[in-house]
Scaffold this active site. Sequence first.
Site, mmCIF file in Angstrom:
data_model
loop_
_atom_site.group_PDB
_atom_site.id
_atom_site.type_symbol
_atom_site.label_atom_id
_atom_site.label_comp_id
_atom_site.label_asym_id
_atom_site.label_seq_id
_atom_site.Cartn_x
_atom_site.Cartn_y
_atom_site.Cartn_z
ATOM 1 N N HIS A 171 -3.351 4.433 4.707
ATOM 2 C CA HIS A 171 -4.639 3.373 4.982
ATOM 3 C C HIS A 171 -5.741 4.130 4.396
ATOM 4 O O HIS A 171 -6.458 3.721 3.679
ATOM 5 C CB HIS A 171 -4.776 3.177 6.225
ATOM 6 C CG HIS A 171 -6.183 2.434 6.429
ATOM 7 N ND1 HIS A 171 -6.561 1.334 6.249
ATOM 8 C CD2 HIS A 171 -7.406 2.927 6.887
ATOM 9 C CE1 HIS A 171 -7.689 1.117 6.195
ATOM 10 N NE2 HIS A 171 -8.205 2.221 6.991
ATOM 11 N N ARG A 180 0.725 -1.151 -0.155
ATOM 12 C CA ARG A 180 -0.162 -0.084 -0.123
ATOM 13 C C ARG A 180 0.779 1.150 -0.028
ATOM 14 O O ARG A 180 1.494 1.323 1.134
ATOM 15 C CB ARG A 180 -0.939 -0.094 1.309
ATOM 16 C CG ARG A 180 -1.831 0.717 1.310
ATOM 17 C CD ARG A 180 -2.477 1.210 2.692
ATOM 18 N NE ARG A 180 -1.493 1.967 3.523
ATOM 19 C CZ ARG A 180 -1.509 1.504 4.990
ATOM 20 N NH1 ARG A 180 -2.244 0.655 5.397
ATOM 21 N NH2 ARG A 180 -0.556 2.420 5.474
ATOM 22 N N TYR A 211 4.823 5.970 11.193
ATOM 23 C CA TYR A 211 4.742 4.445 11.436
ATOM 24 C C TYR A 211 5.742 3.580 10.508
ATOM 25 O O TYR A 211 6.039 2.463 10.673
ATOM 26 C CB TYR A 211 3.632 3.478 11.794
ATOM 27 C CG TYR A 211 2.790 3.786 10.669
ATOM 28 C CD1 TYR A 211 2.814 2.823 9.516
ATOM 29 C CD2 TYR A 211 1.597 4.611 10.710
ATOM 30 C CE1 TYR A 211 1.658 2.806 8.785
ATOM 31 C CE2 TYR A 211 0.652 4.789 9.856
ATOM 32 C CZ TYR A 211 0.477 3.853 8.825
ATOM 33 O OH TYR A 211 -0.401 3.846 7.604
#
Lengths: 351, 398
Positions: free
Chosen positions: A251, A247, A260
């Site tokens: 998100h 990805r 992160y």
Amino acid sequence: METYRLLDPDGTLRDDPAAEHVDAELCRALYRDMVLARRLDSEAYNLQRQGELGLWLQCLGQEAAQVGSIRAIRDDDQVFPSYRDHAAAMCRGITAEALLAQWRGVRQSGWDPAEHHFGIYTLVLAAQLLHAVGYAMGVARDGTDEIVLTYFGDGSSSEGEANEAFNWAATVHAPVLFFCQNNQWAISTPTSAQFGAPLHRRAEGFGLAAQLVDGNDVLAVRAATQRAAEAVRRGEGPALIEATTYRMAGHSTSDDPTRYRSEAELDHWRTLDPIDRLRRLLEREQWTDEAFVADLDAEADALGTEVRRVCRALPDPDPAAMFAHVLPTGSPTVDHQREAYAAYSASFEED
Amino acid sequence: MPTTETFRLPDVGEGLTEADILTWHVAVGDAVTVNRTLVEVETAKAAVELPCPFDGTVAEILVGEGDTVAVGSPIVTITTATEPAEEGSGDVLVGYGTSASATRRRRRRAPEPATPAVGNGRPPATPPVRKMAKDAGVDLAEVAYEGERISREDVRRHLEQEPEPAGETRERIAGVRKATAAAVTTSAFTAPHVTEFLTVDATETMATVAVLKEHPAFAGVRVTPLLLVARAVLSAIRHHPEVHARWDEANQEIVRLRTVNLGIAAATPRGLIVPNVPDAGSLTLVGLARALEELTTTAREGRTTPERMRGGTVTITNVGVFGVDAATPILNPGESAILGVGRIARRPWEYHGEVALREVTTLSLSFDHRLVDGELGSRVLARIGAVLSDPARELLLD
């Protein structure tokens, strides 16, 4: 299990029986699907940042996994998607307007699942896997030769529903193909914190025929999905494909992935970009020319303009319509709320 | 026919109400195209670039860098060359129009005379209006209104009547400031703090730092007095493990901690944060130096992840960098001790029976008095002081 791959990141085709069926026409068609999907995706992202969409979940980086798999099954095979499967949806003829309506909050969902053989987006993680198994049981009872494909992610694979679906599909021999886009991150949870054994191994334990495929290699995804779909169609029981992909965006538009994960990780996956990889093959084999590139650029630009236009033109629903969808027969409470809302609404005047 | 389009701050993150303007990427007069980045904003969730919805020229920039702007506020106007045909405006999702001709609706003034507040005695207003008033610091009881309820318009009018008093400005409490305030308040009013001070001769510490800097093992690693302070804290915890604990009010238990996750309070462009070095006790001196360097660099660049700010067990705050001698540090919530380190300065000091100029520093140790008695706290502080007074020998014997 070794990862199945046909096309190396530098655009070289591997020596594999499936590679013999790869030709210019196929590659150009798959390339076009992926380029247009990426364009719609990035336009929708921009529209969210301009206040035109409430939310958008990007499929950036996962185009090969989606296009390769959906193009490997029949148009009447029913698909149960998750919520990021825009490239697959576009291949099923779902329009930009239909795709954006839900995220603009003006419709509950954008398209007719029966018309496109493509279910509405499911935001409840892994719920669609159970829907798919149930539908596949129906298909088996109808005695048709359709199969069912359902998309999900590495995060969803931890849900109880996913594991129930795997188990039940294997138990009842349902004609369903589970397709996992393992994009490495479930919001901020890496796969290392998601499962101890890779999903394709777990699938074998449930009794599913499992394959592991390079999800950024559209040709490998297509070949693997074709093989699995044919086996399911022949009645050999359910199967699972774990496609390793990435990805490349957050998100969702509410997520900040820089908190992160590292830029170095992103750089690594950029070198594995599915669209770049297929373009290298097209160039290497001289399967592309200036006209193809120019036409596709123009088509993508036109799509971008179209996406912006249809998004802004989507009609707002009448707010009072919400009362019509609460209960089929109404109730004193709902009736009272409808009247109170009507009175409140009438208390505004045009300036 | 040129048209002026207004771009309003969108809600980019599902229910946000405001954002801070970080950087403008365009200036007045710049030509812009659809999807070109206009501005970077920071919300409670992320720093986000906003792309331009129009082709045209930047006419006016309405908010400055550093401003906190409510969702829906105009932030920039763009002059477009043509009629807003294809890229035209229409209503954006967040409940207001981008089009200059957008029809605005306002609440019709109710014909009835004002009625006094009834029921629970609160002034009558809908929840959104209550929230608006609260955010603006307006007491609804003081707002004049006609009709049944106080409207947004009434609140706005009230605000316009009352200009900010001269000589003060007001700033919304948000972001890291808000989080810091909540943390220190919780800590200060749940854990009874005691702070003790010890002034020590750190000349040997400075000498050791100089020696380590030259040592090949530390090539490419930053060595600072903080490294030895960190090591001294680890040594004190090893000698007095009872100080390394957590008060669990809910379960009425004292939780003894084995792994030291050493927090370092850091002043960053975004405010005070406390990232930690996980399992600092397991690191070699070189490893600890590397970890501290990485931690401070990351913090300074504003890239510290939330993960690195969780799970701290004890904290060092280096108030000396601000040129002061001592502090009464407030515990990082959930921890039992925090060490403040003052500036290290040359001062007259008794040395071998005479007065000499020595590198002297004051240590301030705050501890949670529920867990740590004065005796234990004093022993811990004394151990830290002993290590910093003679690090080579004390750490050899550690």
